[in-house]
Design an enzyme around this catalytic site. Sequence first.
Site, short mmCIF file in Angstrom:
data_model
loop_
_atom_site.label_atom_id
_atom_site.label_comp_id
_atom_site.label_asym_id
_atom_site.label_seq_id
_atom_site.Cartn_x
_atom_site.Cartn_y
_atom_site.Cartn_z
NE ARG A 1 -8.08 -8.55 0.37
CZ ARG A 1 -7.80 -7.63 -0.53
NH1 ARG A 1 -6.90 -6.68 -0.26
NH2 ARG A 1 -8.43 -7.63 -1.70
CE LYS B 1 -4.37 -1.84 1.65
NZ LYS B 1 -5.44 -1.83 2.67
#
Length: 262
Positions: free
Chosen positions: A241, A211
């Site tokens: 995840r 991210k």
Amino acid sequence: MIIGNSNFTGGTHVMAIINLTPDSFWQNSRATADTALFAAEKAVSEGAEILDLGAQSTRPGYKEVSAAEEIFRFLKPMEEIKKRFPVPVSVDTYYTRAASAALDYGADMINDVWGLTYGEGMADTIAKHGASVCIMHNAKTPLSGDIWQPIINFLQSSSDLALASGIDKNKICLDGGIGFAKDSAQNFELLTSYERLSALGYPLLLGTSRKSMFGGDVKDRLEPTLQTTRLAVKKGIMFVRVHDVKENVQAIREAEYEYGKR
């Protein structure tokens, strides 16, 4: 936590991201109806214990697609994956209609980035199918000031809704929503004390993979992602995840050894 035929009772487990989209921010996670089986096979062979299928990008500035388009993208690949692989399959959607279709065709869990608040009947739909749910924190406007109270209030309200709708408590996990309605400093604040969310009484999922909070180019964000996976082991977070299954499974094993959890 129970997802499909799997009962996760401890440790940290990998949920593999399979994006059935042309615009997800990490291109190596993108799959099509023709390549989804190969992506699933690779993820499972590398140690993924859950497959999470997404048919809509939720990256910053994403262009929303309809529930019908989501269903078109995920339905056939999901059916084939369910036939071939024994691991639970999660579908990442906030549309009740798409969730209903996914569950009708065998999905084991709905991963809802709007925490059961986007569309009417999401919790009831999940309950009707006896499925599991991952409830993620999100907000329509960026958080300001103290981040913890709004996050905890949101997750508490949504998990209460899940229970009231008939979703089994053992089929609920929570996600603090790193990267959603939070700036970089807030994301790191949340990450650093992520275990505080355990006070709500549910297992946690951490989603930091590649991210933008890590800065730089997306291709250079694997190592900071692995650092957060090691942190997840230390903090007792049940699921991570991720895009890069093999590397994260290895990071979990190393951290389990380091922290005496094996």
